[in-house]
Design a protein around this motif. Structure first.
Motif, PDB file in Angstrom:
ATOM      1  N   ALA A  40      91.291  61.623 -45.644  1.00 15.88           N
ATOM      2  CA  ALA A  40      91.521  60.184 -45.457  1.00 15.88           C
ATOM      3  C   ALA A  40      91.416  59.452 -46.790  1.00 15.88           C
ATOM      4  O   ALA A  40      92.231  58.570 -47.097  1.00 15.88           O
ATOM      5  CB  ALA A  40      90.518  59.615 -44.456  1.00 15.88           C
ATOM      6  N   ILE A  41      90.435  59.828 -47.603  1.00 13.21           N
ATOM      7  CA  ILE A  41      90.259  59.193 -48.915  1.00 13.21           C
ATOM      8  C   ILE A  41      91.449  59.546 -49.813  1.00 13.21           C
ATOM      9  O   ILE A  41      91.984  58.691 -50.530  1.00 13.21           O
ATOM     10  CB  ILE A  41      88.950  59.684 -49.588  1.00 13.21           C
ATOM     11  N   ASP A  85      92.169  56.985 -40.015  1.00 10.82           N
ATOM     12  CA  ASP A  85      92.053  58.342 -40.569  1.00 10.82           C
ATOM     13  C   ASP A  85      90.596  58.796 -40.611  1.00 10.82           C
ATOM     14  O   ASP A  85      90.281  59.935 -40.281  1.00 10.82           O
ATOM     15  CB  ASP A  85      92.635  58.393 -41.994  1.00 10.82           C
ATOM     16  N   LEU A  86      89.727  57.890 -41.024  1.00 10.86           N
ATOM     17  CA  LEU A  86      88.314  58.257 -41.141  1.00 10.86           C
ATOM     18  C   LEU A  86      87.709  58.606 -39.780  1.00 10.86           C
ATOM     19  O   LEU A  86      86.948  59.558 -39.651  1.00 10.86           O
ATOM     20  CB  LEU A  86      87.507  57.108 -41.759  1.00 10.86           C
ATOM     21  N   ASN A  99      75.468  59.850 -40.719  1.00  8.37           N
ATOM     22  CA  ASN A  99      76.902  59.593 -40.748  1.00  8.37           C
ATOM     23  C   ASN A  99      77.552  59.866 -39.397  1.00  8.37           C
ATOM     24  O   ASN A  99      78.547  59.251 -39.045  1.00  8.37           O
ATOM     25  CB  ASN A  99      77.558  60.442 -41.834  1.00  8.37           C
ATOM     26  N   ARG A 133      87.984  65.844 -42.795  1.00  9.62           N
ATOM     27  CA  ARG A 133      88.820  64.721 -42.367  1.00  9.62           C
ATOM     28  C   ARG A 133      88.612  63.531 -43.294  1.00  9.62           C
ATOM     29  O   ARG A 133      89.554  62.845 -43.679  1.00  9.62           O
ATOM     30  CB  ARG A 133      88.456  64.347 -40.928  1.00  9.62           C
ATOM     31  N   HIS A 134      87.365  63.310 -43.679  1.00  4.73           N
ATOM     32  CA  HIS A 134      87.069  62.189 -44.564  1.00  4.73           C
ATOM     33  C   HIS A 134      87.717  62.375 -45.926  1.00  4.73           C
ATOM     34  O   HIS A 134      88.283  61.444 -46.493  1.00  4.73           O
ATOM     35  CB  HIS A 134      85.555  62.019 -44.709  1.00  4.73           C
ATOM     36  N   VAL A 193      81.201  57.864 -44.383  1.00  9.07           N
ATOM     37  CA  VAL A 193      81.706  58.765 -45.405  1.00  9.07           C
ATOM     38  C   VAL A 193      80.547  59.179 -46.313  1.00  9.07           C
ATOM     39  O   VAL A 193      79.825  58.339 -46.841  1.00  9.07           O
ATOM     40  CB  VAL A 193      82.813  58.094 -46.251  1.00  9.07           C
ATOM     41  N   LYS A 243      94.495  60.282 -48.913  1.00 14.16           N
ATOM     42  CA  LYS A 243      95.678  59.530 -48.468  1.00 14.16           C
ATOM     43  C   LYS A 243      95.597  58.074 -48.901  1.00 14.16           C
ATOM     44  O   LYS A 243      96.570  57.479 -49.349  1.00 14.16           O
ATOM     45  CB  LYS A 243      95.783  59.593 -46.936  1.00 14.16           C
TER      46      LYS A 243
END
Ligand SMILES: Nc1ncnc2c1ncn2[C@@H]1O[C@H](COP(=O)(O)OP(=O)(O)OP(=O)(O)O)[C@@H](O)[C@H]1O
Ligand SMILES: [Mg+2]
Lengths: 230, 282
Positions: free
Chosen positions: A6-7, B102-103, B72, A2-3, A87, A9
């Motif tokens: 996200a990065i 999103d994160l 994390n 997911r991270h 992240v 995008k």
């Protein structure tokens, strides 16, 4: 995962707003199309401009963009925002790296299509050039990680870029230079993809790409260990 | 057991000892205010608590986890607002929050909600780099708000805001506390500290020199224990704040001579200035 997405995008949206990066990504593909369609010299080698600008593209775009994005995020503190949001540093680099790789792949696909290669040659062309992109990206990441600000990262990246993107072309004019250029992965790729047009691919040229890959991975590991991502 | 704990935290930068043994224990759901002159180490302390900086000595824990070991997987539970956390200047306000959503896997509908809370909804399409200083600070604040964490660290959340906007932010923070969020904030604004904080600590010369409920601290330093009266004719009068003044006060009241009455109890600002020997920067 997911991270990383996200990065990816984030980088996509940010690149659309950043003309300096956009130019890096589209300049050479456009140049190639323009040159191929406008310039016609009698005894010019086949696909001369395609090969020459492709090599420059590989030596320049992934290296400069990677170094510039990473160092800018360090300088502006956005990287800290991301890291403190959980992240992982490698997810971050993977997200940025994947984005640059995707854009370069798109650019190179356009180049190879308009170069009029056969399907098999196109596949080889993409395999060679994209491996070069990976080497450039890792080198760019190492530079970005080691420098505190964007301007200082560019100060280091530009000489590397100049060597790797121009050396193959310059070595055509000078025998001695060709010997030195033999150590550059872009020179190896230059030989590989110019061979495509004449069905004389010397696969030995790929060794330098592989060696460079291990060299930049090592370089990255050293700079990362020393600096971390911040 | 506190949700934020510090014991004997020390930190030096080179020769300069910034923190010399700072301890506190913050309960879940509390708003804890850290006050101190500029350069006293408030931001440094937040960095240590959140694991961005290593202390030279002492121990800090968040959610029962040592600050240096916050993984994390726990970052989503800890929201941080500080100037060092950059914003994407080319991206719009909305897209800045999109990155966070999103994160953290947060529903996008929450973004507009949060933007309305901090008063940035109208500016949601503006590139973040084009915002005014106060708006940027609100954008920084909106990130931990969107995250909806268990603990929020806010480094000067309302600095540079006009009083009305600051009030709105206060409302939002009080709402968050009601929902169970623990808030650790630093401020230079004494009114804010008095109004918002369940407890405050005064940091000066590397130590916490006073800690407690704001009103109690003020009463504690009421050394004069007097009533200051301004009479209708403009003259001032000071009476001891005890039974011995009752008759005179009653007389003045009956005669309608009193214009204002104030107890001599100092406000937080006076206490602060006296204790630190330092006027607060803004
Ligand atoms: N990375 C650093 N290197 C050297 N000195 C530092 C560093 N970070 C902070 N300091 C010093 O530590 C002291 C405390 O700084 P800090 O930013 O924590 O103060 P502060 O209380 O947040 O001040 P302000 O109210 O102005 O924000 C200052 O004297 C500062 O110069
Ligand atoms: Mg500070």
């Amino acid at each position: 995962m997911r991270h990383i997405m996200a990065i990816f995008k984030k980088q996509f949206k940010d690149t659309l707003k950043n003309p300096v990066l956009l130019i890096q990504f589209v300049l050479y593909p456009i140049m190639i199309i323009v040159m191929n369609n406008l310039v016609d010299i009698e005894e010019m080698p086949e696909n001369y401009f395609t090969v020459m600008f492709t090599v420059m593209y590989i030596g320049m775009c992934p290296l400069i963009t990677m170094a510039s994005i990473v160092s800018e995020e360090k300088e502006k503190g956005t990287l800290r925002t991301l890291l403190m949001s959980g992240v992982n540093p490698f997810s971050y680099l993977a997200g940025i790296g994947l984005f640059i790789f995707a854009v370069c792949a798109a650019g190179l696909t356009i180049i190879v299509i308009q170069g009029g290669y056969s399907f098999a040659d196109s596949a080889l062309y993409l395999a060679f050039t994209l491996s070069g992109c990976i080497v450039s990206e890792i080198l760019g990441a190492a530079i970005g990680v080691s420098r505190p600000s964007q301007s200082s990262a560019m100060g280091v990246a530009v000489p590397f870029m100049a060597v790797f993107s121009f050396l193959p072309m310059l070595s055509e004019f000078n025998e001695n230079l060709a010997d030195v250029a033999g150590m550059a992965y872009t020179y190896g790729i230059n030989n590989l993809i110019s061979g495509l047009s004449y069905d004389t691919i010397e696969y030995d040229n790929f060794y330098v790409v592989i060696a460079s890959f291990f060299a930049v991975v090592l370089l990255f590991a050293i700079t990362y260990r020393r600096n971390g991502l911040e | 057991m506190g949700i934020i704990q510090a014991s004997e935290v020390c930190k030096s930068f080179g020769e300069k000892e910034v923190l010399k043994g700072v301890s506190f224990d913050i309960a879940p759901g509390e708003i804890y205010g850290l006050l101190g002159p500029s350069g006293s180490g408030k931001t440094t302390l937040i960095k240590i608590l959140t694991g961005q900086l290593k202390a030279d000595g002492g121990k800090t824990e968040l959610l029962g986890i040592e600050s240096g070991r916050i993984g994390n997987e726990n970052r989503a539970k800890i929201g941080i607002m500080m100037d060092e956390f950059g914003i994407y200047e080319r991206l719009s306000v909305y897209n800045n929050l999109c990155v966070m959503a999103d994160l953290f896997g947060i529903d996008k509908s929450k973004i507009d909600e949060t933007l309305k809370e901090v008063g940035l909804y109208e500016a949601r399409k503006t590139p973040a780099g084009k915002l005014s200083k106060g708006m940027k600070s609100r954008l920084r604040l909106s990130r931990p708000l969107l995250q909806n964490p268990e603990i929020m660290f806010l480094d000067e959340p309302t600095s540079g805001l006009d009083p009305a906007t600051a009030d709105e932010i206060h409302e939002v923070l009080l709402k968050k506390r009601k929902a169970g969020c623990t808030i650790f904030l630093t401020t230079h604004n004494m009114n804010e500290a008095e109004k918002m904080c369940d407890r405050i600590a005064l940091l000066s010369h590397g130590r916490i020199i006073e800690e407690g409920i704001p009103a109690e601290i003020c009463r504690k330093y009421d050394t004069l224990k007097k009533l200051n009266i301004v009479l209708a004719d403009g003259s001032a009068k000071s009476l001891p704040a005890n039974a011995s003044s009752a008759d005179e006060l009653a007389r003045l009241l009956r005669e309608g001579k009193i214009c204002t009455v104030h107890s001599s109890e100092p406000n937080l600002e006076t206490v602060f200035t006296e204790l630190t020997g330092n006027k607060l920067g803004v």
